[in-house]
Scaffold this active site. Structure first.
Site, PDB file in Angstrom:
ATOM      1  N   LYS A 114       0.824  -1.225   0.000  1.00  0.00           N
ATOM      2  CA  LYS A 114       0.000   0.000   0.000  1.00  0.00           C
ATOM      3  C   LYS A 114       0.852   1.266   0.000  1.00  0.00           C
ATOM      4  O   LYS A 114       0.555   2.225  -0.714  1.00  0.00           O
ATOM      5  CB  LYS A 114      -0.911   0.019   1.233  1.00  0.00           C
ATOM      6  CG  LYS A 114      -1.920  -1.101   1.304  1.00  0.00           C
ATOM      7  CD  LYS A 114      -2.813  -0.953   2.517  1.00  0.00           C
ATOM      8  CE  LYS A 114      -2.096  -1.173   3.842  1.00  0.00           C
ATOM      9  NZ  LYS A 114      -1.658  -2.559   4.045  1.00  0.00           N
ATOM     10  N   THR A 115       1.887   1.279   0.828  1.00  0.00           N
ATOM     11  CA  THR A 115       2.696   2.488   0.946  1.00  0.00           C
ATOM     12  C   THR A 115       3.477   2.757  -0.335  1.00  0.00           C
ATOM     13  O   THR A 115       3.538   3.891  -0.821  1.00  0.00           O
ATOM     14  CB  THR A 115       3.656   2.380   2.138  1.00  0.00           C
ATOM     15  OG1 THR A 115       2.890   2.191   3.331  1.00  0.00           O
ATOM     16  CG2 THR A 115       4.489   3.640   2.292  1.00  0.00           C
ATOM     17  N   GLU A 158      -3.472   5.902   1.007  1.00  0.00           N
ATOM     18  CA  GLU A 158      -3.235   4.519   1.444  1.00  0.00           C
ATOM     19  C   GLU A 158      -4.364   4.142   2.392  1.00  0.00           C
ATOM     20  O   GLU A 158      -4.629   4.845   3.364  1.00  0.00           O
ATOM     21  CB  GLU A 158      -1.884   4.441   2.147  1.00  0.00           C
ATOM     22  CG  GLU A 158      -1.587   3.106   2.783  1.00  0.00           C
ATOM     23  CD  GLU A 158      -0.217   3.068   3.445  1.00  0.00           C
ATOM     24  OE1 GLU A 158       0.014   2.168   4.257  1.00  0.00           O
ATOM     25  OE2 GLU A 158       0.616   3.954   3.148  1.00  0.00           O
TER      26      GLU A 158
END
Length: 468
Positions: A114-115, A158
């Site tokens: 996600k990051t 995110e």
């Protein structure tokens, strides 16, 4: 939106990002944290009033109080807010509120990646001059920030699934990179519980929403099948991606070079472009493909963003080189789940003729217990494994679940040399330093204080030079 906010634990990477966004949007922001840090400095430089230490005196009498899951009910600032009858929002409530005021909301979700994906997406849009707004879970090195409010068309975020709060968001487009068992303290039935949460989340998509799904991941395939069989999410559609598969988007002709990776992007069977990235590992092919597909689906002029994929060096704490001395190189990585660790260590294959030393700090007793056997199997390919004490992250210790036991069992099951080093990161660094040799690669793995290992080793090297 309200114009006055107070953050409890404003120094967290996620909380500070939200605070930055509000400050750039003209809001009044205050906050507190136990320690000063670079994140605290970042919001203070933008005008936030930050207190070091928690006290009821820190809380204004006319604000919305924002807190993360880690803040307990007995926190004095929570107690003060309750007495005053102030709204108390979880950080997810604030992100959801922010996103409702944005034109086109692209969210990045899944157990891993996600990051990196949200950071990469924000970066290429920024470099293309498209003025995105974003709130991501790490510092984007080239931009030196984790958030921005620019009032352009696209808002990037995110979306954290760890505590179930992902159901609060309603994006126009969401990437689901992968779904695997994790956060088992919250998801008691493992993947089944995670899938139930994602079913609820996807049902809340905006009208004409798009779910961009990685069909090489079994958990995501189950999610797509469930919605197809039950004819759910009528107001949204699935768009698929994979490596080499018969999907809407696919990556083909991948070439892994020592300093970069290239691959062809296809859409509905037609060649689109050849991408070059300097990120290592097959997981970053998936990450880059997901971002490219998301932007293409969102209607972005890809000629503007394509050149910038190859200048993105990765997010902070994602296989980040943090130091070098005496021919010894130190990397730091946030990986704290077996799949993430395996992906990170796959990058080390590029280091020919080097001794790879993995330093693993287990994160949370609950994760360590539930994924114990999976952790046992992810260190193939390293030359030595060092296990440090568990980083509890506010959890209570679980009897029998400890690093010493893990190291002992690992030594019984593997030919890879393994040792347990107890104590804080200074003590770990001291014990490790004396055995390091030129051509060693040290990779710190974990989401806790393991990030201090590199600086500690560098300090020891400087001390030795002074003594010499």
């Amino acid at each position: 939106m309200n114009k006055k906010y107070h953050f409890i634990a404003i120094g967290g990477v996620g909380m500070s990002g939200l605070a930055k966004y509000l400050l750039q949007n003209g809001c009044e922001v205050s906050g507190s944290d136990i320690n000063d840090s670079k994140y605290v400095k970042g919001v203070r430089d933008l005008g936030a009033k930050v207190y070091i230490g928690h006290s009821e005196d820190n809380v204004p009498e006319d604000c919305i109080v924002v807190a993360s899951t880690a803040i307990r009910e007995f926190n004095p600032e929570i107690q003060k807010a309750k007495r005053l009858g102030l709204p108390i929002w979880h950080r997810s409530d604030l992100l959801a509120e922010i996103s409702r005021h944005e034109d086109y909301f692209i969210g990045f979700s899944g157990t891993h990646g996600k990051t990196t994906t949200s950071g990469l997406c924000s970066y290429v849009l920024e470099k293309a001059g498209l003025k995105p707004s974003y709130v991501v879970g790490g510092i984007i090195p080239e931009l030196n920030t984790n958030a921005n409010c620019s009032h352009g068309k696209y808002f990037i975020a995110e979306l954290d699934e760890s505590d179930g709060t992902i159901v609060k968001y309603s994006p126009n487009l969401v990437v689901v990179n992968n779904l695997e068992p994790d956060h088992l303290d919250f998801y008691k039935n493992g993947l089944e519980s995670i899938l139930e949460t994602f079913e609820t989340f996807i049902s809340n998509m905006r009208e004409n929403g798009v779910i961009l799904a990685n069909m090489d991941n079994e958990g995501v395939k189950r999610l797509v099948k469930y919605f197809s069989v039950h004819e759910l999410a009528h107001h949204a559609k699935f768009v698929t991606y994979s490596i080499g598969g018969n999907t809407d988007y696919s990556a083909k002709n991948i070439k892994y070079e020592q300093d970069y990776t290239t691959f062809d992007v296809y859409y509905k069977g037609k060649f689109q472009t050849r991408l070059k990235i300097i990120l290592k590992g097959v997981h970053n092919v998936y990450n880059s493909l997901a971002v490219w597909a998301a932007l293409h689906t969102a209607g972005v002029d890809m000629k503007l963003v394509n050149p910038h994929f190859e200048t993105f060096s990765g997010m902070g704490r994602r296989f980040q080189k943090v130091g070098e001395f005496n021919g010894i190189t130190i990397y730091d990585d946030y990986a704290h789940h077996p799949t993430e660790i395996k992906a990170t260590l796959s990058c080390s294959k590029a280091f020919k003729g080097k001794r790879i030393i993995a330093v693993f700090q287990p994160h949370r007793y609950s994760r360590f217990q539930n994924l114990w056997n999976e952790f046992m199997r992810v260190f193939d390919g390293v030359d030595e494994l060092v296990v440090t004490d568990v980083f509890a992250a506010c959890e209570d210790e679980i009897v029998g679940v400890n690093s010493k036991s893990f190291a002992n069992e690992f030594k019984e099951k593997s030919d890879i040399p393994c040792r347990y080093i107890p104590g804080n990161m200074h003590e770990v660094a001291k014990a490790l330093y004396k055995d390091l040799k030129p051509n060693d690669i040290v990779i710190g793995l974990g989401a806790g204080t393991i990030t201090q290992l590199g600086p500690e080793l560098m300090n020891l090297s400087k001390e030795q030079k002074v003594k010499a």
